[in-house]
Design a protein around this motif. Structure first.
Motif, PDB file in Angstrom:
ATOM      1  N   GLY A   1      75.502  17.591  44.693  1.00 21.48           N
ATOM      2  CA  GLY A   1      76.815  17.594  44.809  1.00 21.48           C
ATOM      3  C   GLY A   1      77.460  16.392  44.651  1.00 21.48           C
ATOM      4  O   GLY A   1      78.562  16.172  45.519  1.00 21.48           O
ATOM      5  N   LEU A   2      76.933  15.462  44.023  1.00 19.43           N
ATOM      6  CA  LEU A   2      77.420  14.309  43.942  1.00 19.43           C
ATOM      7  C   LEU A   2      78.837  14.243  42.860  1.00 19.43           C
ATOM      8  O   LEU A   2      78.745  15.319  42.162  1.00 19.43           O
ATOM      9  CB  LEU A   2      76.652  13.158  43.219  1.00 19.43           C
ATOM     10  CG  LEU A   2      75.564  12.967  44.204  1.00 19.43           C
ATOM     11  CD1 LEU A   2      74.610  11.771  43.295  1.00 19.43           C
ATOM     12  CD2 LEU A   2      75.807  11.951  45.315  1.00 19.43           C
ATOM     13  N   PRO A   3      80.073  13.323  42.919  1.00 23.85           N
ATOM     14  CA  PRO A   3      81.151  13.684  42.023  1.00 23.85           C
ATOM     15  C   PRO A   3      80.822  13.436  40.597  1.00 23.85           C
ATOM     16  O   PRO A   3      81.502  13.639  39.611  1.00 23.85           O
ATOM     17  CB  PRO A   3      82.026  12.746  42.772  1.00 23.85           C
ATOM     18  CG  PRO A   3      81.155  11.620  43.394  1.00 23.85           C
ATOM     19  CD  PRO A   3      79.946  12.461  43.747  1.00 23.85           C
ATOM     20  N   SER A   4      79.821  12.607  40.286  1.00 19.37           N
ATOM     21  CA  SER A   4      79.546  12.166  38.948  1.00 19.37           C
ATOM     22  C   SER A   4      78.161  11.985  38.764  1.00 19.37           C
ATOM     23  O   SER A   4      77.216  12.089  39.831  1.00 19.37           O
ATOM     24  CB  SER A   4      80.099  11.062  38.407  1.00 19.37           C
ATOM     25  OG  SER A   4      79.805   9.916  39.136  1.00 19.37           O
ATOM     26  N   SER A   5      77.511  11.537  37.544  1.00 23.36           N
ATOM     27  CA  SER A   5      76.123  11.213  37.353  1.00 23.36           C
ATOM     28  C   SER A   5      75.869   9.635  37.919  1.00 23.36           C
ATOM     29  O   SER A   5      74.689   9.252  37.880  1.00 23.36           O
ATOM     30  CB  SER A   5      75.688  11.574  36.020  1.00 23.36           C
ATOM     31  OG  SER A   5      76.280  10.652  35.203  1.00 23.36           O
ATOM     32  N   LEU A   6      76.860   9.059  38.177  1.00 23.65           N
ATOM     33  CA  LEU A   6      76.778   7.374  38.116  1.00 23.65           C
ATOM     34  C   LEU A   6      75.695   7.137  39.551  1.00 23.65           C
ATOM     35  O   LEU A   6      75.136   6.223  39.426  1.00 23.65           O
ATOM     36  CB  LEU A   6      78.124   6.761  38.552  1.00 23.65           C
ATOM     37  CG  LEU A   6      79.210   6.829  37.199  1.00 23.65           C
ATOM     38  CD1 LEU A   6      80.400   6.133  37.262  1.00 23.65           C
ATOM     39  CD2 LEU A   6      78.383   6.674  36.014  1.00 23.65           C
ATOM     40  N   PRO A   7      76.034   7.705  40.566  1.00 27.95           N
ATOM     41  CA  PRO A   7      74.957   7.456  41.786  1.00 27.95           C
ATOM     42  C   PRO A   7      73.624   7.829  41.659  1.00 27.95           C
ATOM     43  O   PRO A   7      72.769   7.341  42.587  1.00 27.95           O
ATOM     44  CB  PRO A   7      75.803   8.157  43.046  1.00 27.95           C
ATOM     45  CG  PRO A   7      77.104   8.652  42.499  1.00 27.95           C
ATOM     46  CD  PRO A   7      76.875   8.957  41.001  1.00 27.95           C
ATOM     47  N   VAL A   8      73.170   8.641  40.653  1.00 27.45           N
ATOM     48  CA  VAL A   8      71.760   8.882  40.626  1.00 27.45           C
ATOM     49  C   VAL A   8      70.777   7.866  40.302  1.00 27.45           C
ATOM     50  O   VAL A   8      71.323   7.023  39.479  1.00 27.45           O
ATOM     51  CB  VAL A   8      71.466   9.877  39.445  1.00 27.45           C
ATOM     52  CG1 VAL A   8      70.364  10.090  38.952  1.00 27.45           C
ATOM     53  CG2 VAL A   8      72.439  11.085  39.413  1.00 27.45           C
ATOM     54  N   THR A   9      69.844   7.926  40.888  1.00 30.54           N
ATOM     55  CA  THR A   9      68.794   6.653  40.843  1.00 30.54           C
ATOM     56  C   THR A   9      67.640   7.012  40.214  1.00 30.54           C
ATOM     57  O   THR A   9      67.297   8.315  39.906  1.00 30.54           O
ATOM     58  CB  THR A   9      68.324   6.569  42.389  1.00 30.54           C
ATOM     59  OG1 THR A   9      67.706   7.399  42.713  1.00 30.54           O
ATOM     60  CG2 THR A   9      69.400   6.233  43.421  1.00 30.54           C
ATOM     61  N   LEU A  10      66.714   6.061  39.995  1.00 31.25           N
ATOM     62  CA  LEU A  10      65.432   6.253  38.925  1.00 31.25           C
ATOM     63  C   LEU A  10      64.532   6.965  39.826  1.00 31.25           C
ATOM     64  O   LEU A  10      64.019   7.786  39.285  1.00 31.25           O
ATOM     65  CB  LEU A  10      65.112   4.850  38.966  1.00 31.25           C
ATOM     66  CG  LEU A  10      64.001   4.572  37.734  1.00 31.25           C
ATOM     67  CD1 LEU A  10      64.507   5.203  36.383  1.00 31.25           C
ATOM     68  CD2 LEU A  10      63.620   3.422  37.640  1.00 31.25           C
TER      69      LEU A  10
END
Length: 291
Positions: A75-84
């Protein structure tokens, strides 16, 4: 040998496979395109869980653990906060749940752009901890040197040009790319650079169709379209979009099912049974043994 475990749907437990199973390989995928022609288009869908992988696996050539899981799963606003760590956890689950498709894992934003060495460290960690066959990264000519660096060191790389979601802040949104002559030329140039650097395939996303066709014809490796053209060498969609899990339907998506309605309807019927004390019934409860 492919994955060493399969999910037992009756118990939801992972059990050892009864016999060695052979996956599609990256060289086999790359070889689908010969002399500029792909006789059998490549089928790719996203997968984020072991059970989802099980259901999709027999029908796909590639399963992509996309960083789109940021929006779809978290449910994040974009893929940018996704972590390894997030990508590795889901990547390992998809590998465990599949046996036929080659599994690729997206490299999340900030884990590969800094240097070739950073990219190698991130990609090596992904492959070691998931068992995936390769990685995907965004960017064209600017990432060609990194793609070559990884490929020479045994890491298969899928490129990604056109609309690159990790660059949404630079692009200014998710609009189709390639409408200006300069942008169209850059997309084709980016695809050529990745091809020459050793990418085994290239995603072309959100590109006006004539440019997607031109880029496909300009490279020797297969192209995978999403919002591009049926003339690409394969296609990919986010599985949840294809299954109708969200109200919004991007222009490039064809819905093959309406699962959101099915799930909501099932939950509604369950809630009604619980409130009416109609569930659980005799079939779902344990009664004392007679005698």
């Amino acid at each position: 040998m492919s994955s060493t475990f399969q999910l037992d749907t009756s118990t939801s437990r992972a059990n050892p496979t009864p016999a060695p199973l052979k996956r599609l390989t990256i060289p086999a995928i790359r070889a689908r395109k010969a002399a500029g022609v792909t006789a059998e288009p490549i089928v790719m869908l996203t997968a984020y869980t072991a059970r989802q992988a099980q259901l999709l696996d027999a029908h796909c050539d590639l399963l992509l653990v996309g960083d789109s899981l940021g929006q779809v799963i978290y449910g994040l606003p974009s893929s940018l906060p996704v972590t390894l760590d997030m990508m590795i956890a889901h990547g390992a689950a998809v590998v465990r749940g599949s046996w036929h498709s080659a599994v690729l894992v997206d490299m999340p934003f900030g884990t590969y752009e800094g240097s070739k060495e950073q990219a190698f460290a991130s990609a090596a960690q992904i492959l070691k901890e998931t068992g995936a066959a390769g990685v995907k990264l965004e960017g064209g000519e600017a990432m060609a040197e990194t793609v070559a660096f990884l490929t020479r060191r045994g890491i298969p790389v899928m490129g990604h040009v056109g609309l690159t979601p990790q660059a949404v802040n630079v692009l200014g949104g998710y609009n189709a790319r390639g409408r200006s002559d300069a942008e169209a030329e850059k997309i084709v140039t980016d695809a050529r650079a990745l091809d020459q650097a050793g990418a085994f395939a290239i995603v072309i996303e959100g590109v006006v169709e004539p440019i997607a066709i031109a880029a496909t014809q300009a490279v020797s490796c297969p192209t995978i379209g999403i919002g591009a053209s049926a003339q690409c060498d394969g296609q990919v969609l986010v599985t949840e979009d294809m299954l109708g899990m969200f109200e919004r339907v991007p222009r490039f998506v064809r819905r093959y099912e309406e699962l959101a309605e099915t799930i909501a309807g099932a939950a509604q019927r369950y809630a009604a049974d619980v409130r009416a004390r109609a569930f659980p019934g005799d079939e779902q409860t344990y009664q004392p043994k007679k005698g």
